[in-house]
Scaffold this active site. Structure first.
Site, PDB file in Angstrom:
ATOM      1  N   HIS A 191       0.516  -0.914   0.107  1.00 55.29           N
ATOM      2  CA  HIS A 191       0.074   0.358   0.199  1.00 55.29           C
ATOM      3  C   HIS A 191       1.013   1.721  -0.118  1.00 55.29           C
ATOM      4  CE1 HIS A 191      -3.785  -2.731   1.366  1.00 55.29           C
ATOM      5  NE2 HIS A 191      -3.954  -1.929  -0.184  1.00 55.29           N
ATOM      6  N   ARG A 298     -10.298   3.766  -1.408  1.00 53.87           N
ATOM      7  CA  ARG A 298     -10.115   3.219  -0.856  1.00 53.87           C
ATOM      8  C   ARG A 298     -10.030   3.965   1.112  1.00 53.87           C
ATOM      9  NH1 ARG A 298      -4.804   2.292  -3.970  1.00 53.87           N
ATOM     10  NH2 ARG A 298      -5.009  -0.416  -4.232  1.00 53.87           N
ATOM     11  N   ARG A 334     -14.940   2.366  -1.656  1.00 55.87           N
ATOM     12  CA  ARG A 334     -15.320   0.560  -1.175  1.00 55.87           C
ATOM     13  C   ARG A 334     -15.214   0.862  -0.105  1.00 55.87           C
ATOM     14  NH1 ARG A 334      -8.916  -2.063  -1.809  1.00 55.87           N
ATOM     15  NH2 ARG A 334      -8.829  -0.958  -0.270  1.00 55.87           N
ATOM     16  N   GLU A 431     -11.489 -10.384  -5.965  1.00 63.29           N
ATOM     17  CA  GLU A 431      -9.683 -10.308  -5.063  1.00 63.29           C
ATOM     18  C   GLU A 431      -9.865 -11.536  -4.288  1.00 63.29           C
ATOM     19  OE1 GLU A 431      -9.213  -6.926  -2.761  1.00 63.29           O
ATOM     20  OE2 GLU A 431     -11.073  -7.195  -1.294  1.00 63.29           O
ATOM     21  N   ASP A 455      -4.285  -8.156  -4.404  1.00 60.01           N
ATOM     22  CA  ASP A 455      -5.213  -9.280  -4.460  1.00 60.01           C
ATOM     23  C   ASP A 455      -4.872 -10.482  -4.635  1.00 60.01           C
ATOM     24  OD1 ASP A 455      -4.794  -8.672  -0.802  1.00 60.01           O
ATOM     25  OD2 ASP A 455      -6.622  -6.977  -1.508  1.00 60.01           O
ATOM     26  N   ARG A 465       1.870 -10.751  -0.821  1.00 58.59           N
ATOM     27  CA  ARG A 465       2.202  -9.750  -1.963  1.00 58.59           C
ATOM     28  C   ARG A 465       3.403  -8.252  -1.439  1.00 58.59           C
ATOM     29  NH1 ARG A 465      -3.671  -6.088  -1.778  1.00 58.59           N
ATOM     30  NH2 ARG A 465      -2.478  -4.257  -1.788  1.00 58.59           N
ATOM     31  N   CYS A 502      -8.702  -2.413 -10.756  1.00 55.91           N
ATOM     32  CA  CYS A 502      -8.752  -1.544 -10.090  1.00 55.91           C
ATOM     33  C   CYS A 502      -7.326  -2.045  -9.080  1.00 55.91           C
ATOM     34  CB  CYS A 502      -9.267  -1.032  -8.673  1.00 55.91           C
ATOM     35  SG  CYS A 502      -9.863  -2.214  -7.648  1.00 55.91           S
TER      36      CYS A 502
END
Ligand code: PEP
Ligand code: MG
Length: 582
Positions: A191, A298, A334, A431, A455, A465, A502
């Protein structure tokens, strides 16, 4: 000294290193001007006095509630606060080294810990935890003062050197003063890396021990294109970097000039390019880069450092501002994508947070947090085009549960007479592999899909990740990923619902072209990535992309797929690797 990592946000920056150490509160070193030194000593003295007052109050309360027997621990803490070894030494460090109080305390703490370690008596050795407790309290009190420097009030521009940033720390950071980011942890889909790209700030991840090796305050260069960090560069090295920096800026300007051009292939297939955002202020950046809406907001960045669920009014203000700024485009928000650790900061975390009590799985434990968010979102829908998206849906049962709550909230608002858009679309982030495999069933209860490839790849390929040690296994072009995307696109097509992507696959020209070849016509990415993807699309033929994607689906490995792609699309792609993993 040179450190190597993974370039996760392109560009070059040169600046002073701001090294963040993760303790009770992040601690960093600042060099003070000589005239600021005495003020800093006073700031420390005030924080120590505040700590004394708090400890006395705790001691008295404890004595009242459980008797004096247990209150003695706080006597030890109070004695430590009065000990010249602590305060006087810290004051000396501030005066001699011209550093901020937080750093001086940390320096003294290191010296004292070394002393405690020498004790042979186990009881005495254990007292070093009391020391941490006391120091942590002073650090927190230092942070509380309105005049104190903090990550949200930086006294200059810096290159941030950090292990990692939590979304709430990132939300507080004074991004305007961050020239570049160097991270011990992470990978391109981490992130913090995604955020750096959003702000167009160079970043290198996976440096492992940069926070230990980079001296605070030293001059460093971060090359986010090549994944390098250089400490105290020589004059010729610096000159070389400045030239690269200049070329990168010119290229950015050239690409930004395309913001008003449509994203359309040479044979006329129109692709909608939207922006991913973490903060409402990013709406302006999104528009600057020519985004046609926010494809993913987000929302968890609203939690802030205190990790408190923001109330309905605060959320409504944010969502409303977003839809108003982006009008006539759509904003897709989201719902909370947080882990159980965000519910009880400092409390027990899942043994494996990525597979734990995350996102919608918290709905049962914290229904009010979701209820308040849905109330705010629905009310914001009265002010512009808004879509609501549920993350981490593992199948139709999850979606049904989330929809159930959504329905209750709608009825609540109707009863209260609060206006909202009755047809606000409800979507699913695809995801989790089980969602891709049940996409046909999910499509019956969803108004749109957004494929979260970050994800999806992590879970399909069983690769963390965020772990740079396995980044070579994190393969966006793995045949399983292409097949999962293809299955989801087909399910959406049959159900007649829109689908976008996305995840970061949408942000790299090569992978974005494959996605379009697989039938995707909406992509959402960091705003700064839009011009490059657009340029690639404008140079490509959709019919050719379809053929190439078909051919790729039949190939067995990511390496072969990438080679085929690069061969077929060499004219529209710059010769850069898909993600700049080593
Ligand atoms: C994803 O998983 O692809 C996604 C877009 O969401 P995040 O990166 O926030 O998990
Ligand atoms: Mg995700």
């Amino acid at each position: 000294m040179e450190l190597r990592g993974i370039g996760v946000s392109p560009g070059v920056a040169v600046g002073q290193a701001l090294v963040v150490e993760r303790e009770a509160v992040p601690v960093f070193r600042l060099l003070l001007a000589p005239e600021a030194v005495e003020g800093e000593v006073q700031r420390l003295t005030r924080a120590v006095e505040a700590s004394q007052k708090q400890l006395l109050a705790i001691k008295e309360r404890l004595a009242r509630e459980v008797g004096g027997r247990h209150a003695y621990i706080f006597d030890a803490h109070l004695l430590m606060l009065e000990d010249p070894l602590l305060l006087d030494r810290a004051v000396t460090v501030i005066r001699e080294d011209h550093v901020n109080a937080e750093w001086a305390l940390r320096t003294v703490a290191e010296q004292l810990h070394a002393l405690f370690d020498e004790f042979t008596d186990a009881y005495l050795r254990e007292r070093s935890t009391d020391l941490d407790d006391v120091l942590g309290r002073i650090q927190i009190n230092l942070g509380g003062a309105a005049d104190s420097p903090s990550l949200s009030r930086l006294p200059g521009s810096f290159v941030l050197v950090t292990e990692d940033l939590t979304p709430s720390e990132a939300a507080e950071l004074d991004w305007e003063r961050i020239l570049a980011v160097a991270m011990d942890a992470g990978s391109p889909t981490h992130h913090t890396a995604i955020l750096a790209r959003s702000f167009g700030i160079p970043a290198v991840a996976g440096l492992q021990d940069a926070t230990r090796r980079v001296p605070p305050g030293s001059l460093i260069v971060v090359d986010g294109t090549a994944g390098r960090l250089v400490v105290e560069p020589t004059a010729p090295t610096l000159e070389g970097f400045r030239a690269v920096q200049q070329r990168h800026r010119q290229e950015e300007e050239r690409l930004q000039a395309t913001s008003a051009l449509p994203a359309v292939t040479r044979d006329g297939v129109r692709v909608r390019l939207q922006a991913n955002a973490e903060f409402p202020d990013e709406a302006d950046t999104a528009l600057l880069y020519g985004a046609e809406g926010i494809g993913l907001f987000r929302s968890e960045y609203l939690l802030g450092r205190a990790r408190e669920w923001p109330d309905e009014k605060r959320q409504l203000d944010v969502y409303r501002r977003l839809v108003e700024l982006m009008r006539p485009h759509t904003v897709t928000v989201r719902t909370w994508d947080v882990g159980s650790e965000d519910l009880a900061p400092g409390g027990p975390t899942s043994p494996n947070p990525a597979l734990g009590e995350r996102s919608l799985r918290l709905l049962r434990r914290a229904p009010d947090a979701f209820r308040v968010q849905l109330r705010a979102l629905l009310q914001a829908s009265a002010h512009g085009a808004l879509r609501i998206m549920f993350p981490f849906v593992a199948g139709p049962a999850d979606l049904a549960e989330a929809r159930g709550l959504f329905e209750e909230v709608r009825q609540e608002l109707r009863r209260e007479g609060l206006p909202f858009d009755e047809r606000v679309p409800i979507g699913v982030t695809v995801e989790v592999p089980s969602a891709a495999l049940t996409a046909d069933l999910l499509a019956r209860g969803a108004d749109f899909f957004s494929v979260g490839t970050n994800d999806l790849i992590q879970y399909l390929l069983a690769v963390d990740r965020t772990d740079p040690r396995v980044s070579a296994h994190y393969q966006p072009l793995h045949p399983a990923v292409l097949r999962a995307v293809r299955a989801t696109v087909e399910a959406a097509g049959r159900a007649g619902i829109p689908l976008s992507v996305c995840g970061e696959m949408a942000a790299e020209p090569a992978t974005a072209l494959v996605l379009v070849g697989l039938g995707v016509t909406e992509l959402s990415m960091s705003p700064a990535a839009i011009p490059r993807v657009k340029a690639a699309l404008r140079g490509a033929l959709a019919a050719h992309l379809k053929e190439v994607a078909e051919a790729c689906l039949g190939l067995p490995t990511a390496a072969e797929i990438e080679a085929r792609l690069r061969g077929e699309l060499a004219d529209v792609l710059a010769a850069r690797p898909v993600f700049q993993a080593e």
